[in-house]
Design a protein around this motif. Structure first.
Motif, PDB file in Angstrom:
ATOM      1  N   THR A  56      16.443  35.300 -24.045  1.00 36.56           N
ATOM      2  CA  THR A  56      15.550  34.156 -23.880  1.00 36.56           C
ATOM      3  C   THR A  56      15.629  33.698 -22.436  1.00 36.56           C
ATOM      4  O   THR A  56      16.706  33.620 -21.867  1.00 36.56           O
ATOM      5  N   SER A  57      14.481  33.398 -21.861  1.00 34.94           N
ATOM      6  CA  SER A  57      14.422  32.877 -20.499  1.00 34.94           C
ATOM      7  C   SER A  57      13.595  31.599 -20.521  1.00 34.94           C
ATOM      8  O   SER A  57      12.455  31.606 -20.988  1.00 34.94           O
ATOM      9  N   ILE A  58      14.173  30.520 -20.051  1.00 32.19           N
ATOM     10  CA  ILE A  58      13.476  29.239 -19.997  1.00 32.19           C
ATOM     11  C   ILE A  58      13.304  28.872 -18.534  1.00 32.19           C
ATOM     12  O   ILE A  58      14.267  28.857 -17.769  1.00 32.19           O
ATOM     13  N   ILE A 113      16.839  19.543  -5.687  1.00 32.52           N
ATOM     14  CA  ILE A 113      17.118  20.754  -6.459  1.00 32.52           C
ATOM     15  C   ILE A 113      18.578  20.818  -6.910  1.00 32.52           C
ATOM     16  O   ILE A 113      18.882  21.288  -8.008  1.00 32.52           O
ATOM     17  N   ASP A 114      19.494  20.322  -6.089  1.00 31.25           N
ATOM     18  CA  ASP A 114      20.910  20.346  -6.467  1.00 31.25           C
ATOM     19  C   ASP A 114      21.193  19.378  -7.617  1.00 31.25           C
ATOM     20  O   ASP A 114      21.942  19.699  -8.539  1.00 31.25           O
ATOM     21  N   ALA A 115      20.592  18.202  -7.574  1.00 36.55           N
ATOM     22  CA  ALA A 115      20.765  17.235  -8.662  1.00 36.55           C
ATOM     23  C   ALA A 115      20.122  17.759  -9.945  1.00 36.55           C
ATOM     24  O   ALA A 115      20.677  17.589 -11.043  1.00 36.55           O
ATOM     25  N   ALA A 116      18.966  18.410  -9.816  1.00 38.75           N
ATOM     26  CA  ALA A 116      18.304  18.982 -10.992  1.00 38.75           C
ATOM     27  C   ALA A 116      19.165  20.088 -11.601  1.00 38.75           C
ATOM     28  O   ALA A 116      19.286  20.185 -12.829  1.00 38.75           O
ATOM     29  N   ALA A 117      19.788  20.910 -10.757  1.00 40.36           N
ATOM     30  CA  ALA A 117      20.652  21.980 -11.260  1.00 40.36           C
ATOM     31  C   ALA A 117      21.858  21.398 -11.998  1.00 40.36           C
ATOM     32  O   ALA A 117      22.270  21.928 -13.041  1.00 40.36           O
ATOM     33  N   GLN A 118      22.418  20.320 -11.485  1.00 43.42           N
ATOM     34  CA  GLN A 118      23.542  19.675 -12.167  1.00 43.42           C
ATOM     35  C   GLN A 118      23.111  19.118 -13.517  1.00 43.42           C
ATOM     36  O   GLN A 118      23.847  19.213 -14.505  1.00 43.42           O
ATOM     37  N   ASP A 119      21.916  18.527 -13.568  1.00 47.77           N
ATOM     38  CA  ASP A 119      21.407  18.018 -14.844  1.00 47.77           C
ATOM     39  C   ASP A 119      21.206  19.144 -15.852  1.00 47.77           C
ATOM     40  O   ASP A 119      21.542  19.006 -17.033  1.00 47.77           O
ATOM     41  N   VAL A 120      20.661  20.270 -15.385  1.00 50.03           N
ATOM     42  CA  VAL A 120      20.450  21.411 -16.285  1.00 50.03           C
ATOM     43  C   VAL A 120      21.784  21.915 -16.815  1.00 50.03           C
ATOM     44  O   VAL A 120      21.938  22.162 -18.014  1.00 50.03           O
ATOM     45  N   GLN A 121      22.771  22.053 -15.935  1.00 55.40           N
ATOM     46  CA  GLN A 121      24.095  22.516 -16.364  1.00 55.40           C
ATOM     47  C   GLN A 121      24.716  21.556 -17.383  1.00 55.40           C
ATOM     48  O   GLN A 121      25.286  21.982 -18.384  1.00 55.40           O
ATOM     49  N   ALA A 122      24.580  20.268 -17.151  1.00 48.75           N
ATOM     50  CA  ALA A 122      25.134  19.277 -18.084  1.00 48.75           C
ATOM     51  C   ALA A 122      24.435  19.351 -19.444  1.00 48.75           C
ATOM     52  O   ALA A 122      25.085  19.245 -20.490  1.00 48.75           O
ATOM     53  N   HIS A 123      23.129  19.558 -19.436  1.00 48.60           N
ATOM     54  CA  HIS A 123      22.395  19.630 -20.703  1.00 48.60           C
ATOM     55  C   HIS A 123      22.664  20.947 -21.435  1.00 48.60           C
ATOM     56  O   HIS A 123      22.630  20.988 -22.663  1.00 48.60           O
ATOM     57  N   ILE A 124      22.930  22.024 -20.706  1.00 50.78           N
ATOM     58  CA  ILE A 124      23.333  23.270 -21.358  1.00 50.78           C
ATOM     59  C   ILE A 124      24.662  23.056 -22.080  1.00 50.78           C
ATOM     60  O   ILE A 124      24.838  23.463 -23.232  1.00 50.78           O
ATOM     61  N   PRO A 135      24.841  30.476 -22.382  1.00 56.68           N
ATOM     62  CA  PRO A 135      23.666  30.311 -21.522  1.00 56.68           C
ATOM     63  C   PRO A 135      24.088  30.083 -20.065  1.00 56.68           C
ATOM     64  O   PRO A 135      25.114  29.477 -19.784  1.00 56.68           O
ATOM     65  N   SER A 136      23.284  30.572 -19.168  1.00 58.69           N
ATOM     66  CA  SER A 136      23.533  30.364 -17.745  1.00 58.69           C
ATOM     67  C   SER A 136      22.216  29.956 -17.092  1.00 58.69           C
ATOM     68  O   SER A 136      21.157  30.054 -17.698  1.00 58.69           O
ATOM     69  N   TYR A 137      22.302  29.506 -15.856  1.00 55.54           N
ATOM     70  CA  TYR A 137      21.096  29.093 -15.157  1.00 55.54           C
ATOM     71  C   TYR A 137      21.116  29.589 -13.724  1.00 55.54           C
ATOM     72  O   TYR A 137      22.165  29.929 -13.176  1.00 55.54           O
ATOM     73  N   GLN A 138      19.935  29.638 -13.142  1.00 53.26           N
ATOM     74  CA  GLN A 138      19.780  29.953 -11.726  1.00 53.26           C
ATOM     75  C   GLN A 138      18.867  28.909 -11.139  1.00 53.26           C
ATOM     76  O   GLN A 138      17.853  28.545 -11.751  1.00 53.26           O
ATOM     77  N   LYS A 139      19.209  28.426  -9.969  1.00 54.07           N
ATOM     78  CA  LYS A 139      18.286  27.516  -9.317  1.00 54.07           C
ATOM     79  C   LYS A 139      17.542  28.316  -8.263  1.00 54.07           C
ATOM     80  O   LYS A 139      18.124  29.076  -7.493  1.00 54.07           O
ATOM     81  N   VAL A 140      16.249  28.167  -8.277  1.00 51.53           N
ATOM     82  CA  VAL A 140      15.383  28.889  -7.356  1.00 51.53           C
ATOM     83  C   VAL A 140      14.460  27.878  -6.709  1.00 51.53           C
ATOM     84  O   VAL A 140      13.803  27.100  -7.392  1.00 51.53           O
TER      85      VAL A 140
END
Length: 140
Positions: free
Chosen positions: A88-90, A100-111, A126-131
């Motif tokens: 799955t890719s979201i 972008i850094d704050a958004a990545a931290q929010d995504v990691q916290a919600h994962i 699950p893992s994430y990449q910030k682009v």
């Protein structure tokens, strides 16, 4: 000498045989349960996601809980998901004014907070990449 008399006369052997039967039964049950999940035969499909799960299974057991969790993050402009065999890719796109850094931290916290609603037998967490996509230049 019959079978019951053999076990009555040798209590230590009886205990060891019973212990071996219980041990082999537990190992066989665990292998049977995991093997059934790998073949997609789990009695609780929401609890097990085999490595090669169908796109529909991935969507319902992985993508949906994560999307629900991500929908509470501030500054999301667009969210889409793609489900394939065992994957799955979201994609979450934030507004341009969002750091972008704050958004990545929010995504990691919600994962991390969605972990309890995800299947425990996922092959990988699950893992994430910030682009940060390149900015487009407008020509006039």
């Amino acid at each position: 000498m019959n079978l019951s008399q053999l076990f009555i006369q040798r209590p230590i052997m009886t205990v060891l045989v019973c212990f071996a039967i219980v041990l082999f039964g537990a190992v066989a049950f665990r292998a049977l349960r995991c093997g059934a999940a790998e073949r997609g035969l789990s009695h609780h499909p929401g609890q097990c996601v085999p490595a090669g799960a169908s796109p529909e299974t991935m969507a319902s057991t992985v993508a949906t809980p994560l999307e629900r969790e991500f929908s509470t993050i501030a500054g999301i402009q667009q969210m889409s998901s793609t489900n394939s065999q065992g994957s799955t890719s979201i994609t979450v796109q934030f507004t341009l004014d969002r750091n972008i850094d704050a958004a990545a931290q929010d995504v990691q916290a919600h994962i991390a907070s969605a972990g309890g609603r995800l299947p425990p037998s996922m092959p990988r967490p699950p893992s994430y990449q910030k682009v940060n996509p390149p900015r487009r230049r407008c020509s006039t």
